[in-house]
Write a protein that holds these residues in place. Structure first.
Motif, PDB file in Angstrom:
ATOM      1  N   SER A  27       0.825  -1.217   0.000  1.00 40.25           N
ATOM      2  CA  SER A  27       0.000   0.000   0.000  1.00 40.25           C
ATOM      3  C   SER A  27       0.856   1.263   0.000  1.00 40.25           C
ATOM      4  CB  SER A  27      -0.927  -0.007   1.208  1.00 40.25           C
ATOM      5  OG  SER A  27      -1.752  -1.151   1.215  1.00 40.25           O
ATOM      6  N   SER A  30      -0.502   5.073  -0.409  1.00 36.99           N
ATOM      7  CA  SER A  30      -1.140   5.804   0.679  1.00 36.99           C
ATOM      8  C   SER A  30      -0.156   6.319   1.717  1.00 36.99           C
ATOM      9  CB  SER A  30      -2.160   4.903   1.377  1.00 36.99           C
ATOM     10  OG  SER A  30      -1.512   3.803   1.981  1.00 36.99           O
ATOM     11  N   SER A 103       1.341   7.695   7.138  1.00 36.59           N
ATOM     12  CA  SER A 103       0.167   7.210   6.427  1.00 36.59           C
ATOM     13  C   SER A 103      -0.813   8.355   6.181  1.00 36.59           C
ATOM     14  CB  SER A 103      -0.543   6.120   7.231  1.00 36.59           C
ATOM     15  OG  SER A 103      -1.807   5.827   6.657  1.00 36.59           O
TER      16      SER A 103
END
Length: 123
Positions: A27, A30, A103
């Motif tokens: 991921s 992000s 994040s």
């Protein structure tokens, strides 16, 4: 989730060179990588910092490797490298990469570690 995959370890003779790589996957869309680094842990010893590089390109090295090791990164590949020259037997250890990331999803900082790669300096 972010995964870090290391490569480049192995056996090298004293005075030799080796380059380690660590690539992030998962991921990564992000997150913002704040800092990347390399640590090492020799048998019976604590894990120690070897080198770090920030998102702005600032580097930091433990005194014992200054002038011999170079940390660098490729932002497009989300990869950090550690070029190690003039290796010494006492630098035999498991080398771990580290990413400190922010994040965008949770607005929190997270630490991620690679699985470790064995570097053995021996004749």
């Amino acid at each position: 989730q972010v995964q870090l995959v290391e490569s480049g370890g192995g056996l090298v003779q004293p005075g030799g060179s080796m380059r380690l790589s660590c690539a992030a996957s998962g991921s990564i869309f992000s997150i913002r990588i704040v800092v990347m680094g390399w640590y090492r842990q020799a048998p019976g010893k604590q894990r120690e910092l070897v080198a770090t590089i920030t998102s702005g390109g600032s580097t930091n090295y433990v005194d014992s490797v200054k002038g011999r090791f170079t940390i660098s990164r490729d932002n497009a590949k989300n990869t950090v490298y550690l070029q190690m020259n003039s290796l010494k037997p006492e630098e035999t250890a498991v080398y771990y990469c580290y990413f400190g990331v922010f994040s965008h999803t949770t607005d929190q900082l997270y630490d991620y570690w690679g699985q470790g790669t064995q570097v053995t300096v021996s004749s």
